[in-house]
Design a protein around this motif. Sequence first.
Motif, PDB file in Angstrom:
ATOM      1  N   PHE A  11      38.284  36.674  45.973  1.00 23.79           N
ATOM      2  CA  PHE A  11      38.963  35.697  46.831  1.00 23.79           C
ATOM      3  C   PHE A  11      40.385  36.171  47.165  1.00 23.79           C
ATOM      4  O   PHE A  11      41.211  36.415  46.295  1.00 23.79           O
ATOM      5  CB  PHE A  11      38.984  34.327  46.147  1.00 23.79           C
ATOM      6  N   THR A  12      40.635  36.287  48.446  1.00 28.39           N
ATOM      7  CA  THR A  12      41.886  36.860  48.949  1.00 28.39           C
ATOM      8  C   THR A  12      42.422  35.976  50.069  1.00 28.39           C
ATOM      9  O   THR A  12      41.648  35.492  50.895  1.00 28.39           O
ATOM     10  CB  THR A  12      41.622  38.285  49.495  1.00 28.39           C
ATOM     11  N   GLY A  13      43.723  35.761  50.077  1.00 36.31           N
ATOM     12  CA  GLY A  13      44.288  34.969  51.167  1.00 36.31           C
ATOM     13  C   GLY A  13      45.790  34.842  51.047  1.00 36.31           C
ATOM     14  O   GLY A  13      46.402  35.339  50.095  1.00 36.31           O
ATOM     15  N   GLY A  14      46.366  34.197  52.028  1.00 35.54           N
ATOM     16  CA  GLY A  14      47.810  34.018  52.020  1.00 35.54           C
ATOM     17  C   GLY A  14      48.225  32.922  52.976  1.00 35.54           C
ATOM     18  O   GLY A  14      47.375  32.218  53.534  1.00 35.54           O
ATOM     19  N   PRO A  24      50.546  37.520  51.964  1.00 37.83           N
ATOM     20  CA  PRO A  24      49.477  37.459  50.961  1.00 37.83           C
ATOM     21  C   PRO A  24      49.918  36.777  49.670  1.00 37.83           C
ATOM     22  O   PRO A  24      51.064  36.906  49.250  1.00 37.83           O
ATOM     23  CB  PRO A  24      49.130  38.929  50.709  1.00 37.83           C
ATOM     24  N   VAL A  25      49.003  36.012  49.083  1.00 39.97           N
ATOM     25  CA  VAL A  25      49.279  35.286  47.845  1.00 39.97           C
ATOM     26  C   VAL A  25      48.203  35.566  46.793  1.00 39.97           C
ATOM     27  O   VAL A  25      48.506  35.753  45.625  1.00 39.97           O
ATOM     28  CB  VAL A  25      49.383  33.761  48.139  1.00 39.97           C
ATOM     29  N   LEU A  26      46.951  35.617  47.217  1.00 44.86           N
ATOM     30  CA  LEU A  26      45.857  35.915  46.283  1.00 44.86           C
ATOM     31  C   LEU A  26      45.212  37.241  46.676  1.00 44.86           C
ATOM     32  O   LEU A  26      44.908  37.469  47.849  1.00 44.86           O
ATOM     33  CB  LEU A  26      44.805  34.799  46.309  1.00 44.86           C
ATOM     34  N   HIS A  27      45.023  38.097  45.678  1.00 47.28           N
ATOM     35  CA  HIS A  27      44.511  39.443  45.934  1.00 47.28           C
ATOM     36  C   HIS A  27      43.203  39.661  45.174  1.00 47.28           C
ATOM     37  O   HIS A  27      43.226  40.001  43.991  1.00 47.28           O
ATOM     38  CB  HIS A  27      45.524  40.485  45.470  1.00 47.28           C
ATOM     39  N   GLY A  28      42.090  39.428  45.823  1.00 49.13           N
ATOM     40  CA  GLY A  28      40.794  39.718  45.206  1.00 49.13           C
ATOM     41  C   GLY A  28      40.568  39.032  43.879  1.00 49.13           C
ATOM     42  O   GLY A  28      40.140  39.664  42.914  1.00 49.13           O
ATOM     43  N   VAL A  29      40.846  37.739  43.840  1.00 51.42           N
ATOM     44  CA  VAL A  29      40.674  36.981  42.591  1.00 51.42           C
ATOM     45  C   VAL A  29      39.181  36.803  42.290  1.00 51.42           C
ATOM     46  O   VAL A  29      38.437  36.279  43.120  1.00 51.42           O
ATOM     47  CB  VAL A  29      41.366  35.602  42.688  1.00 51.42           C
ATOM     48  N   SER A  30      38.755  37.293  41.119  1.00 52.76           N
ATOM     49  CA  SER A  30      37.353  37.167  40.706  1.00 52.76           C
ATOM     50  C   SER A  30      37.280  36.671  39.265  1.00 52.76           C
ATOM     51  O   SER A  30      37.917  37.245  38.379  1.00 52.76           O
ATOM     52  CB  SER A  30      36.638  38.512  40.781  1.00 52.76           C
ATOM     53  N   PHE A  31      36.544  35.609  39.079  1.00 53.78           N
ATOM     54  CA  PHE A  31      36.256  35.144  37.718  1.00 53.78           C
ATOM     55  C   PHE A  31      35.108  34.163  37.816  1.00 53.78           C
ATOM     56  O   PHE A  31      34.789  33.678  38.909  1.00 53.78           O
ATOM     57  CB  PHE A  31      37.479  34.499  37.052  1.00 53.78           C
ATOM     58  N   SER A  32      34.470  33.874  36.690  1.00 53.01           N
ATOM     59  CA  SER A  32      33.415  32.877  36.733  1.00 53.01           C
ATOM     60  C   SER A  32      33.667  31.823  35.666  1.00 53.01           C
ATOM     61  O   SER A  32      34.380  32.068  34.695  1.00 53.01           O
ATOM     62  CB  SER A  32      32.053  33.533  36.525  1.00 53.01           C
ATOM     63  N   VAL A  33      33.119  30.657  35.910  1.00 54.99           N
ATOM     64  CA  VAL A  33      33.205  29.565  34.950  1.00 54.99           C
ATOM     65  C   VAL A  33      31.766  29.257  34.520  1.00 54.99           C
ATOM     66  O   VAL A  33      31.010  28.648  35.268  1.00 54.99           O
ATOM     67  CB  VAL A  33      33.868  28.317  35.573  1.00 54.99           C
ATOM     68  N   PRO A  34      31.355  29.725  33.337  1.00 52.55           N
ATOM     69  CA  PRO A  34      29.982  29.484  32.892  1.00 52.55           C
ATOM     70  C   PRO A  34      29.733  27.990  32.668  1.00 52.55           C
ATOM     71  O   PRO A  34      30.644  27.274  32.245  1.00 52.55           O
ATOM     72  CB  PRO A  34      29.892  30.245  31.563  1.00 52.55           C
ATOM     73  N   ALA A  35      28.514  27.558  32.953  1.00 53.09           N
ATOM     74  CA  ALA A  35      28.163  26.151  32.740  1.00 53.09           C
ATOM     75  C   ALA A  35      28.394  25.797  31.278  1.00 53.09           C
ATOM     76  O   ALA A  35      28.014  26.545  30.381  1.00 53.09           O
ATOM     77  CB  ALA A  35      26.708  25.926  33.126  1.00 53.09           C
ATOM     78  N   GLY A  36      29.046  24.671  31.058  1.00 55.40           N
ATOM     79  CA  GLY A  36      29.292  24.189  29.698  1.00 55.40           C
ATOM     80  C   GLY A  36      30.524  24.770  29.038  1.00 55.40           C
ATOM     81  O   GLY A  36      30.931  24.332  27.972  1.00 55.40           O
ATOM     82  N   ALA A  68      39.374  37.136  52.679  1.00 58.55           N
ATOM     83  CA  ALA A  68      38.172  37.789  52.134  1.00 58.55           C
ATOM     84  C   ALA A  68      37.689  37.028  50.910  1.00 58.55           C
ATOM     85  O   ALA A  68      38.427  36.221  50.337  1.00 58.55           O
ATOM     86  CB  ALA A  68      38.484  39.234  51.743  1.00 58.55           C
ATOM     87  N   GLY A  69      36.443  37.289  50.537  1.00 53.32           N
ATOM     88  CA  GLY A  69      35.913  36.744  49.291  1.00 53.32           C
ATOM     89  C   GLY A  69      35.196  35.415  49.458  1.00 53.32           C
ATOM     90  O   GLY A  69      35.158  34.848  50.551  1.00 53.32           O
ATOM     91  N   SER A  70      34.609  34.966  48.365  1.00 56.40           N
ATOM     92  CA  SER A  70      33.848  33.719  48.404  1.00 56.40           C
ATOM     93  C   SER A  70      34.055  32.931  47.118  1.00 56.40           C
ATOM     94  O   SER A  70      34.547  33.459  46.116  1.00 56.40           O
ATOM     95  CB  SER A  70      32.359  34.025  48.575  1.00 56.40           C
ATOM     96  N   ILE A  71      33.679  31.648  47.180  1.00 53.79           N
ATOM     97  CA  ILE A  71      33.688  30.787  45.995  1.00 53.79           C
ATOM     98  C   ILE A  71      32.333  30.094  45.977  1.00 53.79           C
ATOM     99  O   ILE A  71      32.020  29.318  46.886  1.00 53.79           O
ATOM    100  CB  ILE A  71      34.823  29.740  46.063  1.00 53.79           C
ATOM    101  N   ARG A  72      31.514  30.422  45.000  1.00 56.97           N
ATOM    102  CA  ARG A  72      30.186  29.813  44.929  1.00 56.97           C
ATOM    103  C   ARG A  72      30.131  28.786  43.811  1.00 56.97           C
ATOM    104  O   ARG A  72      30.557  29.038  42.696  1.00 56.97           O
ATOM    105  CB  ARG A  72      29.108  30.882  44.712  1.00 56.97           C
ATOM    106  N   ARG A 231      48.386  36.985  37.277  1.00 54.79           N
ATOM    107  CA  ARG A 231      49.783  37.290  37.568  1.00 54.79           C
ATOM    108  C   ARG A 231      49.887  37.818  38.996  1.00 54.79           C
ATOM    109  O   ARG A 231      49.091  38.660  39.401  1.00 54.79           O
ATOM    110  CB  ARG A 231      50.308  38.349  36.608  1.00 54.79           C
ATOM    111  N   GLY A 232      50.877  37.329  39.725  1.00 56.31           N
ATOM    112  CA  GLY A 232      51.108  37.818  41.085  1.00 56.31           C
ATOM    113  C   GLY A 232      49.872  37.751  41.974  1.00 56.31           C
ATOM    114  O   GLY A 232      49.645  38.633  42.794  1.00 56.31           O
ATOM    115  N   GLY A 233      49.067  36.694  41.787  1.00 56.69           N
ATOM    116  CA  GLY A 233      47.890  36.522  42.638  1.00 56.69           C
ATOM    117  C   GLY A 233      46.712  37.408  42.285  1.00 56.69           C
ATOM    118  O   GLY A 233      45.762  37.538  43.057  1.00 56.69           O
ATOM    119  N   GLU A 234      46.794  38.050  41.106  1.00 55.72           N
ATOM    120  CA  GLU A 234      45.675  38.902  40.654  1.00 55.72           C
ATOM    121  C   GLU A 234      45.199  38.453  39.281  1.00 55.72           C
ATOM    122  O   GLU A 234      45.990  37.949  38.491  1.00 55.72           O
ATOM    123  CB  GLU A 234      46.153  40.360  40.495  1.00 55.72           C
TER     124      GLU A 234
END
Length: 266
Positions: A11-14, A24-36, A68-72, A231-234
């Motif tokens: 996820f990227t944007g500004g 730009p503020v977010l640079h290719g932010v990727s992480f997941s939140v597992p159920a539970g 760029a990027g997605s949030i599912r 940190r710094g949008g990453e």
Amino acid sequence: MSAALLEVDGFTGGFENQPGRIDPVLHGVSFSVPAGSSTAIVGESGSGKSITALSIMGLAPGRFRRTAGSIRYAGQDLTAMTEPELRSIRGREISIVFQDARSSLNPVFTVGTQIADVCRTNRGVTRREARKLTLEMLDLVRVPESRRRMDQYPHEFSGGMAQRAMLAMALISQPKLLILDEPTTGLDVTIQADVLDLIVDIKAETGMTTCLITHDLGVVAETCDRVVVMRGGEVKEIGSCEQIINAPTDPYTQQLVADSRMVENR
Ligand SMILES: Nc1ncnc2c1ncn2[C@@H]1O[C@H](COP(=O)(O)OP(=O)(O)OP(=O)(O)O)[C@@H](O)[C@H]1O
Ligand SMILES: [Mg+2]
């Protein structure tokens, strides 16, 4: 670990502070939140935690542009949804609690009315039923004298009590994912601890997935099982709570842990 309920991917944007130019503020932010899980997002001020959370809710400020990027969420791409589609996810599937509870409450309606309205909209119950569920929810978040408090206005609530009311409002729609953006910042230390205990208890009771945003690693240790460091949008590091606190690998995380130890030992 079970499947991801939420997946933020590249996820990227500004902000389009001037037409045609995106800061730009977010640079290719990727992480997941597992159920539970109870996943924490930590990082210093300005690291992009709130913009990330708001983007998940489709509530980023008007000048924010995703580049760029997605949030599912449960496999559906939230960034491709229309506003009405997002509205059906907000509250019912994903709820958010912000830092300053009082400013999120409408001063001209009683606290009970506001919670009951959310309940009627998202659960399709009658006015009478909504009032009953609101009362139960205020009891669950341990608002004392809930029957009397329900008919009070936000200004009659203390900061900690208003935060509990906001939690009740977020929970009454029975969301599967609850995002908490610095839910205890600005509260007295003892009240902070009470509200955090409450969140841990409710999570244990409901099995809800939580995503807690904070800059306080002490809070993380007590309430979360996974940590995303920003940190710094990453995203700098992702790990179990134990690994991040006891064996951080990224230099920035190491500094964050060292700083929080200094605060603890003071
Ligand atoms: N409405 C806005 N217009 C322009 N820039 C913004 C806006 N909101 C936030 N930003 C910028 O986006 C970046 C990330 O901000 P964000 O609010 O996500 O940080 P944060 O990690 O939540 O910080 P804090 O811990 O202080 O809440 C910052 O550089 C900030 O200046
Ligand atoms: Mg923030």
